[in-house]
Scaffold this motif. Structure first.
Motif, PDB file in Angstrom:
ATOM      1  N   SER A 149     -12.771  -9.956  23.139  1.00 42.02           N
ATOM      2  CA  SER A 149     -13.607 -10.298  22.054  1.00 42.02           C
ATOM      3  C   SER A 149     -14.356 -11.817  22.131  1.00 42.02           C
ATOM      4  O   SER A 149     -13.638 -12.711  22.492  1.00 42.02           O
ATOM      5  N   HIS A 152     -17.150 -15.678  18.477  1.00 38.39           N
ATOM      6  CA  HIS A 152     -17.459 -15.156  16.980  1.00 38.39           C
ATOM      7  C   HIS A 152     -16.897 -14.192  16.303  1.00 38.39           C
ATOM      8  O   HIS A 152     -16.620 -13.989  15.111  1.00 38.39           O
ATOM      9  N   ILE A 153     -16.449 -13.015  17.232  1.00 40.85           N
ATOM     10  CA  ILE A 153     -15.400 -12.174  16.608  1.00 40.85           C
ATOM     11  C   ILE A 153     -14.143 -12.337  16.299  1.00 40.85           C
ATOM     12  O   ILE A 153     -13.569 -12.132  15.211  1.00 40.85           O
ATOM     13  N   ARG A 154     -13.636 -13.466  17.152  1.00 45.28           N
ATOM     14  CA  ARG A 154     -12.175 -14.077  16.956  1.00 45.28           C
ATOM     15  C   ARG A 154     -12.486 -14.835  15.627  1.00 45.28           C
ATOM     16  O   ARG A 154     -11.271 -14.895  14.865  1.00 45.28           O
ATOM     17  N   ALA A 155     -13.604 -15.240  15.286  1.00 48.56           N
ATOM     18  CA  ALA A 155     -13.760 -16.159  14.420  1.00 48.56           C
ATOM     19  C   ALA A 155     -13.689 -15.456  12.866  1.00 48.56           C
ATOM     20  O   ALA A 155     -13.278 -15.720  11.915  1.00 48.56           O
ATOM     21  N   ARG A 156     -14.199 -14.166  13.093  1.00 49.56           N
ATOM     22  CA  ARG A 156     -14.277 -13.293  12.031  1.00 49.56           C
ATOM     23  C   ARG A 156     -12.949 -12.925  11.572  1.00 49.56           C
ATOM     24  O   ARG A 156     -12.634 -12.361  10.495  1.00 49.56           O
ATOM     25  N   HIS A 157     -12.232 -12.741  12.576  1.00 50.59           N
ATOM     26  CA  HIS A 157     -10.822 -12.482  12.397  1.00 50.59           C
ATOM     27  C   HIS A 157      -9.642 -13.481  12.199  1.00 50.59           C
ATOM     28  O   HIS A 157      -8.615 -13.462  12.223  1.00 50.59           O
ATOM     29  N   THR A 180     -10.493 -19.918  14.682  1.00 49.33           N
ATOM     30  CA  THR A 180     -11.508 -20.961  15.165  1.00 49.33           C
ATOM     31  C   THR A 180     -10.838 -22.155  15.622  1.00 49.33           C
ATOM     32  O   THR A 180      -9.632 -22.418  15.877  1.00 49.33           O
ATOM     33  N   PRO A 195     -20.212 -18.933   6.725  1.00 51.09           N
ATOM     34  CA  PRO A 195     -20.436 -17.426   7.196  1.00 51.09           C
ATOM     35  C   PRO A 195     -21.012 -16.320   6.375  1.00 51.09           C
ATOM     36  O   PRO A 195     -21.239 -16.668   5.131  1.00 51.09           O
ATOM     37  N   ARG A 196     -21.940 -15.605   6.997  1.00 56.02           N
ATOM     38  CA  ARG A 196     -22.359 -14.582   6.315  1.00 56.02           C
ATOM     39  C   ARG A 196     -23.411 -14.950   5.200  1.00 56.02           C
ATOM     40  O   ARG A 196     -23.101 -14.352   3.938  1.00 56.02           O
ATOM     41  N   LEU A 252     -15.287 -21.798   7.887  1.00 54.08           N
ATOM     42  CA  LEU A 252     -14.979 -20.440   8.159  1.00 54.08           C
ATOM     43  C   LEU A 252     -13.920 -19.837   7.451  1.00 54.08           C
ATOM     44  O   LEU A 252     -13.613 -18.633   7.671  1.00 54.08           O
ATOM     45  N   PRO A 282     -10.505 -20.059   8.108  1.00 52.03           N
ATOM     46  CA  PRO A 282      -9.696 -19.273   8.903  1.00 52.03           C
ATOM     47  C   PRO A 282      -8.469 -19.398   8.650  1.00 52.03           C
ATOM     48  O   PRO A 282      -7.978 -19.776   7.664  1.00 52.03           O
TER      49      PRO A 282
END
Length: 258
Positions: free
Chosen positions: A75, A78-83, A86, A109-110, A173, A175
């Motif tokens: 991944s 940025h995908i890891r950040a969504r999970h 960070t 985010p978003r 984010l 995290p």
């Protein structure tokens, strides 16, 4: 793949080469959920390289990265950040021409206003997201004593203040685990103490941390367990008392860890 429920992040048998140079070999380390895990070792041990693999900036040749039990080895960062993962870097990466506040707002985010149509239309959702971003940024900056500098250019901050800004940007984010790469480097002792207090408070609030650091006072005050790397391999793991009395660690540091 699965991992223990008390483990937030795991590097499992990580190997990485740059040409013929072995940067990491068979490295397995875990980062405890709700804890502060230290990564130490002499220069060139592979500490930052390991963080780059964990964060998704580099992809390992062998092994796996598990984030809350999920394999994220392939991944992107940025995908890891969504999970919930960070990180910060050795050298602060602030956008110097922007203000302190703007640096944090960019990390929110978003944001619906990032879309062209949504930005043109405006609307309640865009304004609500902007208000939420400013509120979150202000709360973080107030916690680290930087709100008074919110409108100052980020490049006017001291080295220690830039480290605090980078940590706040990571926290924008929301995290679950943050990897800090040498957060005390170039920071005066007073700010190091404040930074350590802030990290401990965030940990008490449920956030997990991994820290690469040469400042052994900070490592001793914050971290358990501590993983020691040397020449790209895991040398030993344990409490600060255990690693500091380990002859192999002393030899790796050519004179001790203190």
């Amino acid at each position: 793949m699965s991992t223990a429920p008390d483990v937030a992040l795991e590097a499992r048998d990580i190997g990485l080469k740059f040409g013929t140079f072995v940067a990491l070999e068979g490295v397995t380390v875990t980062f405890r959920r709700g804890g502060i895990t230290g990564i130490v070792g002499p220069n060139g041990a592979g500490k930052s390289t390991l963080f780059n693999v964990l964060g998704g900036q580099l992809r390992a040749d062998t092994g796996a990265v598990l984030l809350h039990g999920q394999d994220v080895s392939r991944s992107a960062s940025h995908i890891r950040a969504r999970h919930g993962l960070t990180r910060t870097f050795q050298i602060s990466r602030e956008l110097g021409a922007l203000t302190v506040l703007e640096n944090l707002l960019l990390a929110f985010p978003r944001q619906p206003g990032e879309g062209v149509l949504a930005a043109l239309r405006g609307g309640a959702s865009v304004r609500q997201a902007e208000d939420e971003a400013i509120s979150r940024a202000r709360a973080l900056l107030e916690r680290v004593g930087l709100w008074r500098l919110a409108d100052s250019p980020a490049n006017a901050l001291s080295g220690g203040q830039k480290k605090l800004l980078e940590l706040c940007r990571a926290l924008m984010l929301e995290p679950r685990i943050v990897l800090l790469d040498e957060p005390a480097a170039g920071v005066n002792p007073v700010l190091v103490g404040e930074l350590g207090d802030f990290i401990r408070t965030l940990c008490d609030e449920g956030l997990s941390f991994g820290i690469v650091e040469h400042n052994m006072d900070l490592i001793a005050a914050l971290c358990d367990p501590i993983h020691v790397l040397a020449e790209g391999r895991l040398l030993t793991s344990g409490t600060f008392a255990e690693i500091s009395s380990n002859a192999r660690v002393t030899e790796a540091y050519l004179g001790g860890v203190a």
